[in-house]
Design a protein around this motif. Structure first.
Motif, PDB file in Angstrom:
ATOM      1  N   ASP A   1       0.863  -1.184   0.000  1.00 18.51           N
ATOM      2  CA  ASP A   1       0.000   0.000   0.000  1.00 18.51           C
ATOM      3  C   ASP A   1       0.896   1.230   0.000  1.00 18.51           C
ATOM      4  O   ASP A   1       1.622   1.481   0.968  1.00 18.51           O
ATOM      5  N   ILE A   2       0.867   1.997  -1.096  1.00 17.78           N
ATOM      6  CA  ILE A   2       1.676   3.214  -1.202  1.00 17.78           C
ATOM      7  C   ILE A   2       0.890   4.388  -0.634  1.00 17.78           C
ATOM      8  O   ILE A   2      -0.270   4.588  -0.973  1.00 17.78           O
ATOM      9  N   GLY A   3       1.532   5.171   0.229  1.00 20.16           N
ATOM     10  CA  GLY A   3       0.831   6.271   0.895  1.00 20.16           C
ATOM     11  C   GLY A   3      -0.134   5.720   1.912  1.00 20.16           C
ATOM     12  O   GLY A   3      -1.297   6.133   1.986  1.00 20.16           O
ATOM     13  N   ALA A   4       0.340   4.783   2.725  1.00 25.37           N
ATOM     14  CA  ALA A   4      -0.533   3.983   3.598  1.00 25.37           C
ATOM     15  C   ALA A   4      -1.008   4.708   4.852  1.00 25.37           C
ATOM     16  O   ALA A   4      -1.844   4.174   5.584  1.00 25.37           O
TER      17      ALA A   4
ATOM     18  N   GLY B   1       7.509   6.980  -2.580  1.00 22.88           N
ATOM     19  CA  GLY B   1       6.950   6.066  -3.561  1.00 22.88           C
ATOM     20  C   GLY B   1       7.578   6.166  -4.936  1.00 22.88           C
ATOM     21  O   GLY B   1       7.380   5.289  -5.776  1.00 22.88           O
ATOM     22  N   THR B   2       8.328   7.231  -5.185  1.00 25.76           N
ATOM     23  CA  THR B   2       8.974   7.370  -6.498  1.00 25.76           C
ATOM     24  C   THR B   2      10.348   6.715  -6.540  1.00 25.76           C
ATOM     25  O   THR B   2      10.940   6.586  -7.614  1.00 25.76           O
ATOM     26  N   THR B   3      10.866   6.298  -5.370  1.00 22.98           N
ATOM     27  CA  THR B   3      12.141   5.565  -5.292  1.00 22.98           C
ATOM     28  C   THR B   3      12.014   4.523  -4.201  1.00 22.98           C
ATOM     29  O   THR B   3      12.526   4.699  -3.098  1.00 22.98           O
ATOM     30  N   MET B   4      11.355   3.415  -4.488  1.00 15.78           N
ATOM     31  CA  MET B   4      11.036   2.419  -3.462  1.00 15.78           C
ATOM     32  C   MET B   4      12.166   1.397  -3.296  1.00 15.78           C
ATOM     33  O   MET B   4      12.760   0.954  -4.289  1.00 15.78           O
ATOM     34  N   PRO B   5      12.461   1.024  -2.043  1.00 12.69           N
ATOM     35  CA  PRO B   5      13.589   0.138  -1.762  1.00 12.69           C
ATOM     36  C   PRO B   5      13.238  -1.348  -1.906  1.00 12.69           C
ATOM     37  O   PRO B   5      13.472  -2.150  -0.994  1.00 12.69           O
ATOM     38  N   PHE B   6      12.684  -1.729  -3.055  1.00 10.10           N
ATOM     39  CA  PHE B   6      12.314  -3.115  -3.298  1.00 10.10           C
ATOM     40  C   PHE B   6      12.936  -3.579  -4.605  1.00 10.10           C
ATOM     41  O   PHE B   6      13.031  -2.810  -5.572  1.00 10.10           O
TER      42      PHE B   6
ATOM     43  N   VAL C   1       1.823  13.846  -5.299  1.00  7.15           N
ATOM     44  CA  VAL C   1       3.132  13.576  -5.887  1.00  7.15           C
ATOM     45  C   VAL C   1       3.332  14.505  -7.086  1.00  7.15           C
ATOM     46  O   VAL C   1       2.558  14.448  -8.037  1.00  7.15           O
ATOM     47  N   PRO C   2       4.337  15.364  -7.073  1.00  5.43           N
ATOM     48  CA  PRO C   2       4.535  16.293  -8.183  1.00  5.43           C
ATOM     49  C   PRO C   2       4.692  15.597  -9.536  1.00  5.43           C
ATOM     50  O   PRO C   2       4.282  16.133 -10.564  1.00  5.43           O
ATOM     51  N   ASP C   3       5.270  14.402  -9.529  1.00  8.56           N
ATOM     52  CA  ASP C   3       5.447  13.639 -10.769  1.00  8.56           C
ATOM     53  C   ASP C   3       4.892  12.240 -10.538  1.00  8.56           C
ATOM     54  O   ASP C   3       5.623  11.311 -10.204  1.00  8.56           O
ATOM     55  N   GLU C   4       3.574  12.094 -10.719  1.00  8.20           N
ATOM     56  CA  GLU C   4       2.938  10.804 -10.417  1.00  8.20           C
ATOM     57  C   GLU C   4       3.390   9.696 -11.363  1.00  8.20           C
ATOM     58  O   GLU C   4       3.338   8.517 -11.017  1.00  8.20           O
ATOM     59  N   GLU C   5       3.882  10.075 -12.561  1.00 11.91           N
ATOM     60  CA  GLU C   5       4.327   9.015 -13.477  1.00 11.91           C
ATOM     61  C   GLU C   5       5.555   8.287 -12.935  1.00 11.91           C
ATOM     62  O   GLU C   5       5.750   7.099 -13.204  1.00 11.91           O
ATOM     63  N   ARG C   6       6.383   8.961 -12.164  1.00 13.90           N
ATOM     64  CA  ARG C   6       7.529   8.280 -11.540  1.00 13.90           C
ATOM     65  C   ARG C   6       7.059   7.227 -10.550  1.00 13.90           C
ATOM     66  O   ARG C   6       7.622   6.143 -10.463  1.00 13.90           O
ATOM     67  N   LEU C   7       5.998   7.536  -9.815  1.00 14.60           N
ATOM     68  CA  LEU C   7       5.427   6.555  -8.890  1.00 14.60           C
ATOM     69  C   LEU C   7       4.833   5.375  -9.665  1.00 14.60           C
ATOM     70  O   LEU C   7       4.995   4.218  -9.270  1.00 14.60           O
TER      71      LEU C   7
ATOM     72  N   GLU D   1       7.703   3.230 -10.914  1.00 16.88           N
ATOM     73  CA  GLU D   1       8.279   2.439  -9.826  1.00 16.88           C
ATOM     74  C   GLU D   1       7.369   1.265  -9.466  1.00 16.88           C
ATOM     75  O   GLU D   1       7.842   0.162  -9.182  1.00 16.88           O
ATOM     76  N   SER D   2       6.067   1.492  -9.477  1.00 24.46           N
ATOM     77  CA  SER D   2       5.120   0.423  -9.181  1.00 24.46           C
ATOM     78  C   SER D   2       5.231  -0.689 -10.223  1.00 24.46           C
ATOM     79  O   SER D   2       5.205  -1.875  -9.891  1.00 24.46           O
ATOM     80  N   ALA D   3       5.359  -0.298 -11.496  1.00 23.65           N
ATOM     81  CA  ALA D   3       5.525  -1.295 -12.554  1.00 23.65           C
ATOM     82  C   ALA D   3       6.835  -2.062 -12.378  1.00 23.65           C
ATOM     83  O   ALA D   3       6.890  -3.278 -12.612  1.00 23.65           O
ATOM     84  N   ARG D   4       7.870  -1.364 -11.956  1.00 20.80           N
ATOM     85  CA  ARG D   4       9.177  -2.009 -11.789  1.00 20.80           C
ATOM     86  C   ARG D   4       9.156  -3.096 -10.720  1.00 20.80           C
ATOM     87  O   ARG D   4       9.703  -4.188 -10.912  1.00 20.80           O
ATOM     88  N   ILE D   5       8.538  -2.798  -9.576  1.00 21.54           N
ATOM     89  CA  ILE D   5       8.595  -3.751  -8.458  1.00 21.54           C
ATOM     90  C   ILE D   5       7.557  -4.855  -8.561  1.00 21.54           C
ATOM     91  O   ILE D   5       7.610  -5.832  -7.817  1.00 21.54           O
ATOM     92  N   LEU D   6       6.590  -4.721  -9.500  1.00 20.96           N
ATOM     93  CA  LEU D   6       5.542  -5.726  -9.630  1.00 20.96           C
ATOM     94  C   LEU D   6       6.041  -6.954 -10.380  1.00 20.96           C
ATOM     95  O   LEU D   6       6.805  -6.860 -11.343  1.00 20.96           O
ATOM     96  N   ALA D   7       5.546  -8.116  -9.945  1.00 23.47           N
ATOM     97  CA  ALA D   7       5.801  -9.350 -10.667  1.00 23.47           C
ATOM     98  C   ALA D   7       5.107  -9.292 -12.024  1.00 23.47           C
ATOM     99  O   ALA D   7       4.212  -8.469 -12.246  1.00 23.47           O
ATOM    100  N   ASP D   8       5.499 -10.183 -12.930  1.00 19.15           N
ATOM    101  CA  ASP D   8       4.932 -10.166 -14.274  1.00 19.15           C
ATOM    102  C   ASP D   8       3.416 -10.312 -14.269  1.00 19.15           C
ATOM    103  O   ASP D   8       2.727  -9.762 -15.137  1.00 19.15           O
ATOM    104  N   ASP D   9       2.885 -11.055 -13.301  1.00 19.41           N
ATOM    105  CA  ASP D   9       1.436 -11.221 -13.192  1.00 19.41           C
ATOM    106  C   ASP D   9       0.849 -10.351 -12.088  1.00 19.41           C
ATOM    107  O   ASP D   9      -0.245 -10.605 -11.582  1.00 19.41           O
TER     108      ASP D   9
END
Length: 237
Positions: A26-29, A69-74, A91-97, A100-108
């Motif tokens: 949960d980002i921004g929990a 959330g734009t630089t997550m340690p995962f 978030v001033p640049d929500e696309e960075r968040l 990052e969410s796409a990066r840390i997510l598994a393929d499914d």
């Protein structure tokens, strides 16, 4: 909408996609409550991430991670689901968040995001109706007495209030995910609290909204103006 309604939406969207070995972030929990309740109802591990946690975060049974959330340690592909509840506008640049969410997510993996739509004149942050439409120079002056009322730091409006257009969010999500579905219609299926003014408003317009959501053209029209766009994004690039 209030958190219980969003929680119902998250449960209905994620319950079939997650198991006991899955990791939900949960980002921004804030205090970690939603993450903990979802983990308990779905039966998975919860991570709660925020730049600064509210008092009481330690009372919820989830792992709290203090980070941006734009630089997550995962590591890449280490999370099975990400939820973002009313965070993009802070978030001033929500696309960075989003990236990052796409990066840390598994393929499914699944990314469920909810944010206020700038096309709607009010978004529940305590400011007067129409604030999302004001130029920053004017909005910053209007915001000052409200920031003091809500005990916000001076300059909160400029630093942490960035409402976004739903069509912009869709475009940014599509940049980082192969599949982006607009799911605000699912809010009509939630068990609404009739004592809540915003939920009563949704209930009042439920029938015409259902008719609009029944067609592709109607859905796209609603998407441009609906106050709380919900997107379910899968297949991270």
């Amino acid at each position: 909408m209030t958190s219980p309604v969003f929680k119902q939406l998250y449960e209905s969207t994620l319950s079939d996609a997650l198991d006991e070995d899955a990791v939900l972030l949960d980002i921004g929990a804030k205090d970690g409550k939603i993450a903990s309740e979802l983990a308990d109802s779905i039966g998975c591990r919860a991570l709660a991430l925020d730049v600064d946690f509210k008092d009481g975060a330690a009372t919820f049974p989830c792992d709290a991670v203090q980070a941006d959330g734009t630089t997550m340690p995962f590591p890449d592909g280490s999370v099975d689901a990400v939820i973002s509840n009313m965070v993009f506008e802070h978030v001033p640049d929500e696309e960075r968040l989003i990236a990052e969410s796409a990066r840390i997510l598994a393929d499914d993996g699944v990314f469920v995001s909810i944010c206020p739509n700038r096309a709607w004149p009010g978004d529940g942050h305590g400011y007067p109706v129409g604030m999302p439409w004001l130029p920053e120079a004017i909005g910053s002056r209007v915001a000052k007495p409200y920031d003091r009322r809500y005990e916000r730091d001076e300059g909160w409006y400029q630093a942490a209030y960035h409402p976004v257009w739903s069509i912009t969010v869709r475009k940014e999500l599509a940049t980082h995910f192969d599949s982006v579905e607009y799911r605000s219609a699912a809010l009509l299926e939630a068990d609404l609290d009739r004592s809540d003014t915003r939920q009563r408003l949704l209930d009042t317009f439920a029938e015409p909204l259902e008719r609009a959501f029944s067609s592709r053209v109607g859905t796209r029209l609603v998407e441009t103006v609906f106050p709380t766009p919900v997107y379910v994004s899968t297949q991270p690039k």
